[in-house]
Design a protein around this motif. Structure first.
Motif, PDB file in Angstrom:
ATOM      1  N   GLY A 156       1.957  11.570  11.898  1.00  0.00           N
ATOM      2  CA  GLY A 156       2.843  11.435  11.058  1.00  0.00           C
ATOM      3  C   GLY A 156       2.160  10.865   9.291  1.00  0.00           C
ATOM      4  N   ALA A 157       3.526  10.402   8.379  1.00  0.00           N
ATOM      5  CA  ALA A 157       2.872  10.704   7.067  1.00  0.00           C
ATOM      6  C   ALA A 157       1.797   8.671   7.420  1.00  0.00           C
ATOM      7  N   VAL A 158       0.747   8.879   6.220  1.00  0.00           N
ATOM      8  CA  VAL A 158      -0.058   6.946   6.624  1.00  0.00           C
ATOM      9  C   VAL A 158       0.517   6.283   5.014  1.00  0.00           C
ATOM     10  N   GLU A 159       1.555   6.575   4.955  1.00  0.00           N
ATOM     11  CA  GLU A 159       2.640   5.476   4.076  1.00  0.00           C
ATOM     12  C   GLU A 159       2.542   4.563   4.583  1.00  0.00           C
ATOM     13  N   PRO A 160       3.690   4.849   5.678  1.00  0.00           N
ATOM     14  CA  PRO A 160       4.044   3.957   6.158  1.00  0.00           C
ATOM     15  C   PRO A 160       3.291   2.473   6.695  1.00  0.00           C
ATOM     16  N   LYS A 161       2.293   3.187   6.890  1.00  0.00           N
ATOM     17  CA  LYS A 161       0.572   1.667   7.691  1.00  0.00           C
ATOM     18  C   LYS A 161      -0.036   1.129   6.447  1.00  0.00           C
ATOM     19  N   VAL A 162       0.243   2.415   5.183  1.00  0.00           N
ATOM     20  CA  VAL A 162      -0.208   1.618   3.571  1.00  0.00           C
ATOM     21  C   VAL A 162       0.614   0.506   3.303  1.00  0.00           C
ATOM     22  N   ALA A 163       1.919   0.690   3.542  1.00  0.00           N
ATOM     23  CA  ALA A 163       2.870  -0.352   3.351  1.00  0.00           C
ATOM     24  C   ALA A 163       2.350  -1.881   3.726  1.00  0.00           C
ATOM     25  N   VAL A 164       2.322  -1.144   5.125  1.00  0.00           N
ATOM     26  CA  VAL A 164       2.370  -2.219   6.263  1.00  0.00           C
ATOM     27  C   VAL A 164       1.234  -3.289   5.626  1.00  0.00           C
ATOM     28  N   VAL A 165      -0.639  -2.469   5.379  1.00  0.00           N
ATOM     29  CA  VAL A 165      -1.691  -3.457   5.153  1.00  0.00           C
ATOM     30  C   VAL A 165      -1.637  -3.588   3.775  1.00  0.00           C
ATOM     31  N   GLU A 166      -1.088  -3.400   2.761  1.00  0.00           N
ATOM     32  CA  GLU A 166      -0.320  -3.891   1.841  1.00  0.00           C
ATOM     33  C   GLU A 166       0.447  -5.401   1.838  1.00  0.00           C
ATOM     34  N   ARG A 167       0.881  -5.313   2.386  1.00  0.00           N
ATOM     35  CA  ARG A 167       1.891  -6.545   2.866  1.00  0.00           C
ATOM     36  C   ARG A 167       1.163  -7.357   3.652  1.00  0.00           C
ATOM     37  N   GLU A 168       0.169  -7.312   4.341  1.00  0.00           N
ATOM     38  CA  GLU A 168      -0.107  -8.505   5.406  1.00  0.00           C
ATOM     39  C   GLU A 168      -1.409  -8.775   4.488  1.00  0.00           C
ATOM     40  N   LEU A 169      -1.908  -7.796   3.705  1.00  0.00           N
ATOM     41  CA  LEU A 169      -3.574  -8.486   2.721  1.00  0.00           C
ATOM     42  C   LEU A 169      -3.001  -8.190   1.526  1.00  0.00           C
TER      43      LEU A 169
END
Length: 265
Positions: A156-169
């Motif tokens: 699937g798309a990687v954007e949701p994972k990037v969004a989590v990373v940007e929120r957590e770090l």
């Protein structure tokens, strides 16, 4: 007069089979014979980039990891390097591990993963002697001098994972080269334009003397920075909007044909 050519690899210099054609190699060698500096500017790490650098015979240090490293193909140490803070890497890898995400990261000339799965490295299929270092659950022991991390998602798309990373770090990591199934995570401020500007300083060049060739989101800063921006037909709309020259696609030797017209004519 163009004195330095910076070439993105995937989607630009490489065709869809991840190869450099003989015609393209010939054009680049003719440009270098005229005294033009040729480098690669890629999201790949130094080892993967050097494989294609040797095929082309580039005569300038490589810009790797989206500008985080500038290093000669066979040089033991980089001329320029900007790494992620170790604590940031530890938190990022712990986050990926806890959520079961597939990630790899670069230290020097090595690629590290918890567990190797060839399906995630399809883009490296044409790189001979390609190797990945598998470290298992001991991944936190390999977090010093990390230049770039990559998160991947084949289902699937990687954007949701990037969004989590940007929120957590927040503010600790910049995401670029989003292919839809992978994203490169670099220190904020690291772009191909940063690596290119360092290399230009070494040669005493101005942007007007530089040609940048690229097709994707991680190429945008470099395309804005260079005096001549070449984008192949397969490039993203955002990249095409920055082009000073629109080339044929990467499957039609578009970059080589552009160099013939703009440099060799």
């Amino acid at each position: 007069m163009i004195k330095l050519i910076a070439l993105d690899l995937d989607g630009t210099l490489l065709n869809s089979e991840k190869r450099v054609t003989p015609y393209t190699r010939d054009v680049l060698r003719r440009a270098m014979a005229r005294g033009v500096h040729v480098t690669l500017a890629t999201g790949r790490m130094i080892g993967g980039a050097a494989y294609f650098g040797r095929q082309v015979g580039v005569n300038a240090p490589l810009i790797c990891c989206n500008g985080g490293v500038v290093q000669g193909m066979d040089a033991p140490e980089p001329l320029f390097m900007r790494c992620l803070p170790q604590e940031t890497v530890r938190r990022l890898l712990t986050l990926c591990h806890a959520r079961g995400w597939y990630a790899n990261w670069y230290i020097g000339r090595e690629i590290f993963v918890e567990h190797f799965d060839a399906a995630y490295f399809h883009a490296y299929r044409t790189v001979e002697d390609f190797k990945v270092r598998e470290v298992g659950d001991d991944f936190l022991s390999y977090t010093e001098n990390v230049i770039q991390c990559v998160i991947r998602n084949l289902t699937g798309a990687v954007e949701p994972k990037v969004a989590v990373v940007e929120r957590e770090l927040p503010g600790e990591i910049a995401a670029q080269q989003n292919t839809g199934t992978s994203a490169d995570l670099t220190p904020p401020g690291v772009t191909k334009a940063l690596g290119l500007s360092f290399l230009m300083e070494q040669y005493g060049l101005t942007p007007a003397e530089v040609m940048a060739c690229g097709d994707a989101d991680n190429d945008l800063p470099m395309l804005r920075f260079a005096g001549t921006a070449v984008v192949p037909e397969n490039g993203l709309p955002e990249a095409k909007a920055l082009a000073t020259y629109h080339a044929a696609s990467n499957d039609e030797d578009g970059i080589a044909k552009a160099i013939e017209q703009l440099v060799l004519a």
